[in-house]
Scaffold this motif. Structure first.
Motif, mmCIF file in Angstrom:
data_model
loop_
_atom_site.group_PDB
_atom_site.id
_atom_site.type_symbol
_atom_site.label_atom_id
_atom_site.label_comp_id
_atom_site.label_asym_id
_atom_site.label_seq_id
_atom_site.Cartn_x
_atom_site.Cartn_y
_atom_site.Cartn_z
ATOM 1 N N ILE A 51 0.867 -1.173 0.000
ATOM 2 C CA ILE A 51 0.000 0.000 0.000
ATOM 3 C C ILE A 51 0.906 1.226 0.000
ATOM 4 O O ILE A 51 1.780 1.362 0.865
ATOM 5 C CB ILE A 51 -0.941 0.012 1.214
ATOM 6 C CG1 ILE A 51 -1.731 -1.298 1.294
ATOM 7 C CG2 ILE A 51 -1.883 1.214 1.153
ATOM 8 C CD1 ILE A 51 -2.539 -1.459 2.574
ATOM 9 N N ILE A 52 0.697 2.110 -0.974
ATOM 10 C CA ILE A 52 1.566 3.269 -1.169
ATOM 11 C C ILE A 52 0.721 4.537 -1.039
ATOM 12 O O ILE A 52 -0.213 4.745 -1.813
ATOM 13 C CB ILE A 52 2.217 3.228 -2.565
ATOM 14 C CG1 ILE A 52 2.948 1.900 -2.776
ATOM 15 C CG2 ILE A 52 3.154 4.418 -2.763
ATOM 16 C CD1 ILE A 52 3.321 1.637 -4.231
ATOM 17 N N ARG A 65 3.632 -2.998 3.721
ATOM 18 C CA ARG A 65 3.405 -4.327 3.162
ATOM 19 C C ARG A 65 2.311 -4.951 4.022
ATOM 20 O O ARG A 65 2.477 -5.103 5.224
ATOM 21 C CB ARG A 65 4.686 -5.143 3.197
ATOM 22 C CG ARG A 65 5.680 -4.609 2.200
ATOM 23 C CD ARG A 65 6.782 -5.591 1.895
ATOM 24 N NE ARG A 65 7.597 -5.061 0.831
ATOM 25 C CZ ARG A 65 8.609 -4.216 1.002
ATOM 26 N NH1 ARG A 65 8.918 -3.804 2.206
ATOM 27 N NH2 ARG A 65 9.302 -3.782 -0.027
ATOM 28 N N ALA A 66 1.205 -5.285 3.392
ATOM 29 C CA ALA A 66 0.013 -5.708 4.130
ATOM 30 C C ALA A 66 -0.361 -7.141 3.778
ATOM 31 O O ALA A 66 -0.371 -7.515 2.606
ATOM 32 C CB ALA A 66 -1.142 -4.759 3.814
ATOM 33 N N LEU A 67 -0.692 -7.898 4.801
ATOM 34 C CA LEU A 67 -1.054 -9.301 4.624
ATOM 35 C C LEU A 67 -2.569 -9.482 4.692
ATOM 36 O O LEU A 67 -3.266 -8.704 5.340
ATOM 37 C CB LEU A 67 -0.371 -10.149 5.692
ATOM 38 C CG LEU A 67 1.156 -10.129 5.638
ATOM 39 C CD1 LEU A 67 1.740 -10.899 6.813
ATOM 40 C CD2 LEU A 67 1.662 -10.694 4.317
ATOM 41 N N TYR A 85 -3.682 10.398 -2.549
ATOM 42 C CA TYR A 85 -3.843 9.188 -3.345
ATOM 43 C C TYR A 85 -3.262 8.016 -2.569
ATOM 44 O O TYR A 85 -2.282 8.146 -1.839
ATOM 45 C CB TYR A 85 -3.077 9.296 -4.671
ATOM 46 C CG TYR A 85 -3.350 10.568 -5.421
ATOM 47 C CD1 TYR A 85 -4.486 10.699 -6.224
ATOM 48 C CD2 TYR A 85 -2.479 11.643 -5.328
ATOM 49 C CE1 TYR A 85 -4.734 11.873 -6.909
ATOM 50 C CE2 TYR A 85 -2.718 12.827 -6.015
ATOM 51 C CZ TYR A 85 -3.848 12.931 -6.800
ATOM 52 O OH TYR A 85 -4.096 14.097 -7.475
ATOM 53 N N VAL A 86 -3.872 6.852 -2.770
ATOM 54 C CA VAL A 86 -3.324 5.619 -2.210
ATOM 55 C C VAL A 86 -3.363 4.577 -3.315
ATOM 56 O O VAL A 86 -4.376 4.410 -3.997
ATOM 57 C CB VAL A 86 -4.120 5.140 -0.975
ATOM 58 C CG1 VAL A 86 -3.516 3.854 -0.433
ATOM 59 C CG2 VAL A 86 -4.154 6.219 0.102
ATOM 60 N N LEU A 87 -2.237 3.893 -3.490
ATOM 61 C CA LEU A 87 -2.106 2.891 -4.544
ATOM 62 C C LEU A 87 -1.872 1.523 -3.913
ATOM 63 O O LEU A 87 -0.965 1.363 -3.100
ATOM 64 C CB LEU A 87 -0.933 3.257 -5.460
ATOM 65 C CG LEU A 87 -0.610 2.292 -6.594
ATOM 66 C CD1 LEU A 87 -1.772 2.163 -7.565
ATOM 67 C CD2 LEU A 87 0.656 2.747 -7.310
ATOM 68 N N ASN A 92 5.386 -6.807 -2.359
ATOM 69 C CA ASN A 92 6.798 -6.669 -2.745
ATOM 70 C C ASN A 92 7.006 -5.957 -4.076
ATOM 71 O O ASN A 92 8.125 -5.909 -4.571
ATOM 72 C CB ASN A 92 7.531 -8.012 -2.742
ATOM 73 C CG ASN A 92 7.988 -8.399 -1.353
ATOM 74 O OD1 ASN A 92 8.214 -7.539 -0.502
ATOM 75 N ND2 ASN A 92 8.108 -9.685 -1.111
ATOM 76 N N PHE A 93 5.954 -5.410 -4.680
ATOM 77 C CA PHE A 93 6.108 -4.634 -5.910
ATOM 78 C C PHE A 93 7.083 -3.476 -5.691
ATOM 79 O O PHE A 93 7.931 -3.202 -6.538
ATOM 80 C CB PHE A 93 4.746 -4.097 -6.372
ATOM 81 C CG PHE A 93 4.805 -3.263 -7.615
ATOM 82 C CD1 PHE A 93 4.700 -3.851 -8.871
ATOM 83 C CD2 PHE A 93 4.973 -1.878 -7.551
ATOM 84 C CE1 PHE A 93 4.761 -3.084 -10.030
ATOM 85 C CE2 PHE A 93 5.029 -1.101 -8.697
ATOM 86 C CZ PHE A 93 4.932 -1.707 -9.937
ATOM 87 N N THR A 94 6.960 -2.820 -4.535
ATOM 88 C CA THR A 94 7.837 -1.672 -4.261
ATOM 89 C C THR A 94 9.298 -2.099 -4.174
ATOM 90 O O THR A 94 10.175 -1.422 -4.703
ATOM 91 C CB THR A 94 7.415 -0.943 -2.975
ATOM 92 O OG1 THR A 94 7.361 -1.875 -1.898
ATOM 93 C CG2 THR A 94 6.059 -0.287 -3.141
ATOM 94 N N GLU A 95 9.552 -3.227 -3.551
ATOM 95 C CA GLU A 95 10.935 -3.707 -3.433
ATOM 96 C C GLU A 95 11.480 -4.138 -4.794
ATOM 97 O O GLU A 95 12.603 -3.776 -5.159
ATOM 98 C CB GLU A 95 10.999 -4.870 -2.444
ATOM 99 C CG GLU A 95 12.419 -5.319 -2.151
ATOM 100 C CD GLU A 95 12.464 -6.352 -1.055
ATOM 101 O OE1 GLU A 95 13.069 -7.418 -1.302
ATOM 102 O OE2 GLU A 95 11.900 -6.107 0.024
#
Length: 110
Positions: A51-52, A65-67, A85-87, A92-95
């Motif tokens: 979640i960004i 990182r949310a489970l 905004y929240v994406l 792990n997309f960000t990593e």
């Protein structure tokens, strides 16, 4: 990256609940009328997500990182700064893409 838009209150409340998968390089963008502290939780969300939170000027201000959570006792993820905004993207997309706090995000319709 291609995203679905969550603009109405109903779309924001539902988010990615009950989905069993999310294609790579896809996500859901939540758009708010004004910057604020918008908390997210993973109630009935079956896939792990990153979640960004993104400020009005496009700066990434928080990443979690949310489970998945299928119980009534779900963690709330709360940003440290206001965002407009929240994406939500795959876990792990960000990593994998070296996305960091302070990076700038640009949006374009297409």
């Amino acid at each position: 990256m291609e995203v679905e838009l969550a603009q109405s209150e109903e779309e924001k409340a539902r988010g990615l609940m009950f989905r069993e998968s999310l294609e790579e390089n896809k996500g859901m963008l939540f758009i708010y009328n004004s910057p604020g502290i918008y908390l997210f939780w993973m109630k009935n969300t079956l896939i792990p997500l990153d979640i960004i939170w993104i400020s009005e000027d496009g700066k990434i201000v928080h990443i979690e990182r949310a489970l998945p959570c299928t119980t009534n006792e779900c963690i709330s993820y709360i940003p440290k700064e206001k965002a407009k905004y929240v994406l939500e993207v795959n876990y792990n997309f960000t990593e994998r893409n070296n996305i960091l706090l302070g990076n700038k995000v640009t949006f374009r319709a297409g």
